[in-house]
Design an enzyme around this catalytic site. Sequence first.
Site, PDB file in Angstrom:
ATOM      1  N   SER A  48      99.451  21.954  18.280  1.00 41.19           N
ATOM      2  CA  SER A  48      99.986  20.409  17.791  1.00 41.19           C
ATOM      3  C   SER A  48     100.821  20.533  16.402  1.00 41.19           C
ATOM      4  O   SER A  48     101.565  19.654  16.168  1.00 41.19           O
ATOM      5  CB  SER A  48      98.504  19.684  17.390  1.00 41.19           C
ATOM      6  OG  SER A  48      97.948  20.387  16.208  1.00 41.19           O
TER       7      SER A  48
ATOM      8  N   ASP B   1      94.679  11.900   9.334  1.00 39.20           N
ATOM      9  CA  ASP B   1      93.361  12.532  10.122  1.00 39.20           C
ATOM     10  C   ASP B   1      92.971  13.547   8.995  1.00 39.20           C
ATOM     11  O   ASP B   1      91.832  14.056   9.316  1.00 39.20           O
ATOM     12  CB  ASP B   1      93.749  12.868  11.340  1.00 39.20           C
ATOM     13  CG  ASP B   1      94.585  13.962  11.431  1.00 39.20           C
ATOM     14  OD1 ASP B   1      94.921  14.736  10.276  1.00 39.20           O
ATOM     15  OD2 ASP B   1      95.365  14.138  12.688  1.00 39.20           O
TER      16      ASP B   1
ATOM     17  N   HIS C 130      95.879  17.418  10.300  1.00 35.76           N
ATOM     18  CA  HIS C 130      97.276  17.728  10.514  1.00 35.76           C
ATOM     19  C   HIS C 130      98.038  17.450   9.424  1.00 35.76           C
ATOM     20  O   HIS C 130      97.777  16.558   8.586  1.00 35.76           O
ATOM     21  CB  HIS C 130      97.827  17.038  11.814  1.00 35.76           C
ATOM     22  CG  HIS C 130      97.253  17.282  13.111  1.00 35.76           C
ATOM     23  ND1 HIS C 130      96.324  16.785  13.700  1.00 35.76           N
ATOM     24  CD2 HIS C 130      97.597  18.513  13.829  1.00 35.76           C
ATOM     25  CE1 HIS C 130      95.798  17.502  14.565  1.00 35.76           C
ATOM     26  NE2 HIS C 130      96.673  18.317  14.987  1.00 35.76           N
TER      27      HIS C 130
END
Length: 348
Positions: free
Chosen positions: A77, A242, A245
């Site tokens: 990610s 979040d 990240h």
Amino acid sequence: MSRARVARRIAAGAAYGGGGIGLMGAAAAGVVLAELRLAKRHVGNGHSSVPRAEGLYGYAYTGPEGPPLRLMMLGDSTAAGQGVHRARQTPGALLASGLAAVAERPVELRNVALPGAQSDDLDRQVALALADTDRVPDICVIMVGANDVTHRMPPTRSVRHLSAAVRRLRTAGAEVVVGTCPDLGTIEPVQQPLRWLARRASRQLAAAQTIGAVEQGGRTVSLGDLLGPEFAANPRELFGPDNYHPSVEGYATAAMAVLPTVCAALELWPAEEERPDVSRREGFLPVARAAVEAAEEAGTEVTPAMPTGPRGPWALLKRRRRHRVPATDPAPRSAAPVEAPPPDPRSA
């Protein structure tokens, strides 16, 4: 056992098919894993989509300098850019824009990174990257490792997959830069002493990744230390909504650290900047020692340097100055077709 010897053992186990060498005790690993998964419980709540940033950057430079440079992003990610809303905020777009400005040539960006991916997904991603033999990337940037730690992949297996990916890409003619495992000890819900254990596991893997990648002809940049103290000191700015990240500023910080190494790999940096600077504590070291030092300091680069000697392969350790990268929107009309990754239940 010294950290360099631990990293060397992991890398050797990866190269010769050894068993899993634990990064920490099983009980501690289980608790850290539970804490990190707890930290990820809100990942994707309103921010699960990853902007599609593939396209042509720096198209204003189109001219006699040659065809566009091809930049490929692989990994998890972090490489995909999960956590931001706009394509131009992803690390791939930032690197493509910066590379275009330095090279004064357009840069064509493709991204096959998959949120949630572990190092064993690199085989699939490399196959996508090299599917068109007439369009082999000039430079590949791999960012992977965090999910290997949280899912307790044996580090020897993790490094084995990364080394194989670097070897395949280098054999095909692509330059490779690996952003090593980030520091998971900075995730806010993880408290001491588990924070220390997570940091230790992350840095041990990052050092072993460095050895494996450099021995296959790739370059590495430490993201662990870069995303450690700076994130810990300013988590609200550098972590995204979040709390797992990176934010827009966090990705920009990482891109600034990786861009000089990308440019150096393509021989776009002045020759004088490639010489080790003693005042910056740069120089030639056994690769295991260089790997451990890199894991401890923000944005440190390790590059293959010398053939194997009495103390093993040697490498050049450099502490490059970071360069701000411009942020521009891609030109989707010029994007190369990219195979969309299949839906994946993992998130990281």
